[in-house]
Design a protein around this motif. Sequence first.
Motif, PDB file in Angstrom:
ATOM      1  N   LEU A 122     -47.789 -47.543  17.669  1.00 47.22           N
ATOM      2  CA  LEU A 122     -46.894 -46.878  16.720  1.00 47.22           C
ATOM      3  C   LEU A 122     -45.837 -47.822  16.168  1.00 47.22           C
ATOM      4  O   LEU A 122     -45.418 -47.684  15.014  1.00 47.22           O
ATOM      5  CB  LEU A 122     -46.246 -45.658  17.368  1.00 47.22           C
ATOM      6  CG  LEU A 122     -47.203 -44.521  17.726  1.00 47.22           C
ATOM      7  CD1 LEU A 122     -46.476 -43.430  18.506  1.00 47.22           C
ATOM      8  CD2 LEU A 122     -47.861 -43.940  16.485  1.00 47.22           C
ATOM      9  N   LEU A 123     -45.420 -48.797  16.965  1.00 50.87           N
ATOM     10  CA  LEU A 123     -44.422 -49.759  16.486  1.00 50.87           C
ATOM     11  C   LEU A 123     -44.963 -50.653  15.373  1.00 50.87           C
ATOM     12  O   LEU A 123     -44.190 -51.308  14.666  1.00 50.87           O
ATOM     13  CB  LEU A 123     -43.911 -50.620  17.642  1.00 50.87           C
ATOM     14  CG  LEU A 123     -42.894 -49.936  18.548  1.00 50.87           C
ATOM     15  CD1 LEU A 123     -42.657 -50.762  19.805  1.00 50.87           C
ATOM     16  CD2 LEU A 123     -41.580 -49.702  17.801  1.00 50.87           C
ATOM     17  N   ARG A 124     -46.263 -50.679  15.188  1.00 47.57           N
ATOM     18  CA  ARG A 124     -46.857 -51.468  14.100  1.00 47.57           C
ATOM     19  C   ARG A 124     -46.690 -50.787  12.742  1.00 47.57           C
ATOM     20  O   ARG A 124     -46.896 -51.417  11.708  1.00 47.57           O
ATOM     21  CB  ARG A 124     -48.344 -51.712  14.372  1.00 47.57           C
ATOM     22  CG  ARG A 124     -48.578 -52.579  15.586  1.00 47.57           C
ATOM     23  CD  ARG A 124     -50.049 -52.757  15.847  1.00 47.57           C
ATOM     24  NE  ARG A 124     -50.263 -53.435  17.122  1.00 47.57           N
ATOM     25  CZ  ARG A 124     -51.399 -53.459  17.761  1.00 47.57           C
ATOM     26  NH1 ARG A 124     -52.459 -52.852  17.255  1.00 47.57           N
ATOM     27  NH2 ARG A 124     -51.506 -54.088  18.904  1.00 47.57           N
ATOM     28  N   HIS A 125     -46.350 -49.500  12.750  1.00 41.98           N
ATOM     29  CA  HIS A 125     -46.142 -48.795  11.483  1.00 41.98           C
ATOM     30  C   HIS A 125     -44.848 -49.313  10.859  1.00 41.98           C
ATOM     31  O   HIS A 125     -43.822 -49.424  11.528  1.00 41.98           O
ATOM     32  CB  HIS A 125     -46.061 -47.283  11.705  1.00 41.98           C
ATOM     33  CG  HIS A 125     -46.082 -46.510  10.435  1.00 41.98           C
ATOM     34  ND1 HIS A 125     -44.985 -46.408   9.611  1.00 41.98           N
ATOM     35  CD2 HIS A 125     -47.080 -45.815   9.837  1.00 41.98           C
ATOM     36  CE1 HIS A 125     -45.300 -45.673   8.556  1.00 41.98           C
ATOM     37  NE2 HIS A 125     -46.569 -45.297   8.669  1.00 41.98           N
ATOM     38  N   PRO A 126     -44.862 -49.633   9.570  1.00 41.78           N
ATOM     39  CA  PRO A 126     -43.687 -50.244   8.943  1.00 41.78           C
ATOM     40  C   PRO A 126     -42.435 -49.360   8.933  1.00 41.78           C
ATOM     41  O   PRO A 126     -41.326 -49.887   8.804  1.00 41.78           O
ATOM     42  CB  PRO A 126     -44.154 -50.546   7.512  1.00 41.78           C
ATOM     43  CG  PRO A 126     -45.391 -49.748   7.311  1.00 41.78           C
ATOM     44  CD  PRO A 126     -45.999 -49.509   8.650  1.00 41.78           C
ATOM     45  N   ALA A 127     -42.572 -48.049   9.084  1.00 41.88           N
ATOM     46  CA  ALA A 127     -41.399 -47.172   9.057  1.00 41.88           C
ATOM     47  C   ALA A 127     -40.849 -46.860  10.448  1.00 41.88           C
ATOM     48  O   ALA A 127     -39.838 -46.173  10.573  1.00 41.88           O
ATOM     49  CB  ALA A 127     -41.738 -45.870   8.329  1.00 41.88           C
ATOM     50  N   VAL A 128     -41.501 -47.353  11.492  1.00 42.04           N
ATOM     51  CA  VAL A 128     -41.080 -47.040  12.860  1.00 42.04           C
ATOM     52  C   VAL A 128     -40.201 -48.172  13.399  1.00 42.04           C
ATOM     53  O   VAL A 128     -40.645 -49.306  13.531  1.00 42.04           O
ATOM     54  CB  VAL A 128     -42.302 -46.810  13.780  1.00 42.04           C
ATOM     55  CG1 VAL A 128     -41.859 -46.616  15.228  1.00 42.04           C
ATOM     56  CG2 VAL A 128     -43.105 -45.605  13.294  1.00 42.04           C
ATOM     57  N   ALA A 129     -38.950 -47.828  13.731  1.00 39.47           N
ATOM     58  CA  ALA A 129     -38.021 -48.806  14.285  1.00 39.47           C
ATOM     59  C   ALA A 129     -38.070 -48.810  15.808  1.00 39.47           C
ATOM     60  O   ALA A 129     -38.011 -49.863  16.429  1.00 39.47           O
ATOM     61  CB  ALA A 129     -36.597 -48.495  13.818  1.00 39.47           C
ATOM     62  N   GLN A 130     -38.152 -47.640  16.410  1.00 36.71           N
ATOM     63  CA  GLN A 130     -38.161 -47.490  17.870  1.00 36.71           C
ATOM     64  C   GLN A 130     -38.970 -46.238  18.179  1.00 36.71           C
ATOM     65  O   GLN A 130     -38.964 -45.281  17.413  1.00 36.71           O
ATOM     66  CB  GLN A 130     -36.731 -47.343  18.378  1.00 36.71           C
ATOM     67  CG  GLN A 130     -36.579 -47.119  19.866  1.00 36.71           C
ATOM     68  CD  GLN A 130     -36.846 -48.344  20.690  1.00 36.71           C
ATOM     69  OE1 GLN A 130     -37.997 -48.673  20.936  1.00 36.71           O
ATOM     70  NE2 GLN A 130     -35.800 -49.032  21.126  1.00 36.71           N
ATOM     71  N   ARG A 151     -36.684 -43.872  12.713  1.00 40.81           N
ATOM     72  CA  ARG A 151     -37.268 -44.439  11.492  1.00 40.81           C
ATOM     73  C   ARG A 151     -36.339 -45.487  10.873  1.00 40.81           C
ATOM     74  O   ARG A 151     -35.136 -45.386  10.987  1.00 40.81           O
ATOM     75  CB  ARG A 151     -37.473 -43.338  10.446  1.00 40.81           C
ATOM     76  CG  ARG A 151     -38.524 -42.346  10.769  1.00 40.81           C
ATOM     77  CD  ARG A 151     -38.661 -41.336   9.652  1.00 40.81           C
ATOM     78  NE  ARG A 151     -37.649 -40.295   9.822  1.00 40.81           N
ATOM     79  CZ  ARG A 151     -37.790 -39.059   9.381  1.00 40.81           C
ATOM     80  NH1 ARG A 151     -38.869 -38.700   8.720  1.00 40.81           N
ATOM     81  NH2 ARG A 151     -36.832 -38.179   9.559  1.00 40.81           N
ATOM     82  N   HIS A 152     -36.959 -46.434  10.199  1.00 42.52           N
ATOM     83  CA  HIS A 152     -36.188 -47.304   9.309  1.00 42.52           C
ATOM     84  C   HIS A 152     -36.861 -47.352   7.950  1.00 42.52           C
ATOM     85  O   HIS A 152     -36.674 -48.273   7.167  1.00 42.52           O
ATOM     86  CB  HIS A 152     -35.921 -48.694   9.895  1.00 42.52           C
ATOM     87  CG  HIS A 152     -37.130 -49.528  10.172  1.00 42.52           C
ATOM     88  ND1 HIS A 152     -37.892 -50.107   9.206  1.00 42.52           N
ATOM     89  CD2 HIS A 152     -37.683 -49.879  11.348  1.00 42.52           C
ATOM     90  CE1 HIS A 152     -38.872 -50.784   9.762  1.00 42.52           C
ATOM     91  NE2 HIS A 152     -38.774 -50.657  11.057  1.00 42.52           N
ATOM     92  N   GLY A 153     -37.612 -46.308   7.653  1.00 40.47           N
ATOM     93  CA  GLY A 153     -38.273 -46.134   6.373  1.00 40.47           C
ATOM     94  C   GLY A 153     -38.842 -44.738   6.310  1.00 40.47           C
ATOM     95  O   GLY A 153     -38.899 -44.023   7.320  1.00 40.47           O
ATOM     96  N   PRO A 154     -39.280 -44.314   5.130  1.00 38.00           N
ATOM     97  CA  PRO A 154     -39.792 -42.948   4.988  1.00 38.00           C
ATOM     98  C   PRO A 154     -41.195 -42.779   5.586  1.00 38.00           C
ATOM     99  O   PRO A 154     -42.091 -43.574   5.326  1.00 38.00           O
ATOM    100  CB  PRO A 154     -39.812 -42.729   3.476  1.00 38.00           C
ATOM    101  CG  PRO A 154     -39.929 -44.102   2.895  1.00 38.00           C
ATOM    102  CD  PRO A 154     -39.241 -45.023   3.854  1.00 38.00           C
ATOM    103  N   VAL A 155     -41.351 -41.759   6.421  1.00 37.80           N
ATOM    104  CA  VAL A 155     -42.646 -41.364   6.957  1.00 37.80           C
ATOM    105  C   VAL A 155     -42.491 -39.939   7.492  1.00 37.80           C
ATOM    106  O   VAL A 155     -41.457 -39.594   8.050  1.00 37.80           O
ATOM    107  CB  VAL A 155     -43.152 -42.327   8.065  1.00 37.80           C
ATOM    108  CG1 VAL A 155     -42.268 -42.284   9.298  1.00 37.80           C
ATOM    109  CG2 VAL A 155     -44.601 -42.033   8.422  1.00 37.80           C
ATOM    110  N   THR A 156     -43.525 -39.131   7.288  1.00 40.58           N
ATOM    111  CA  THR A 156     -43.513 -37.768   7.813  1.00 40.58           C
ATOM    112  C   THR A 156     -44.314 -37.726   9.111  1.00 40.58           C
ATOM    113  O   THR A 156     -45.058 -38.651   9.432  1.00 40.58           O
ATOM    114  CB  THR A 156     -44.138 -36.778   6.813  1.00 40.58           C
ATOM    115  OG1 THR A 156     -45.526 -37.085   6.688  1.00 40.58           O
ATOM    116  CG2 THR A 156     -43.445 -36.832   5.455  1.00 40.58           C
TER     117      THR A 156
END
Length: 197
Positions: A122-130, A151-156
């Motif tokens: 999950l940390l590989r997703h660009p919107a996931v910070a932690q 999040r550090h970007g938009p994702v649902t």
Amino acid sequence: MSEQRTALVTGGGSGIGRAIAQRLAQDGFATAVLDLNGDAAEQVAEESRQKGHESAAFGGVDVYDRAHPEATAEAVDEDGWLHTGDLGTLDGRGHLRIVGRKKDMFLVGGFNAYPAEIEGFLLRHPAVAQVAVIGVPDARMGQVGKAFVERHGPVTEAELIGWAHERMAGFKVPRSVEFREELPLSATGKVMKDHLR
């Protein structure tokens, strides 16, 4: 076929560590994993071979906590082995890969799910910070994963779950995602999963 006994002792190299290494080699351990502060594993293994041992393990970990004898008794068995609760796998070259903690693992329909592995994906997703993953009860599967995400970007939730389905086995994919402004962290920066349950 004979059973191969493997010893893993971590910690800084020390006189105590050398004594542990010699004792393990005398007890018939054919393989050991070395974790030394600055010492080259090959050099230590060669020293051990010169002394007639097949291999050695080093440590220097004091597993007897005089201030907490009950905790020590739970962690150290009658033969003196420390049970850390870490789960790992050995690859074909004998390298150990830690996949998580025994207390964090959960069963999804009979399959072992390791939160650390799922979190890594999950940390590989660009919107996931932690992220932190825990097992939660499920009527059909016993338990399923739930992800807590900063999040550090938009994702649902649906987007993240769909993205995860494309990258990992179905039983590992979290069934729900809860977004948080921040995850509870310990003083050492680790997520305190007990606060998420």
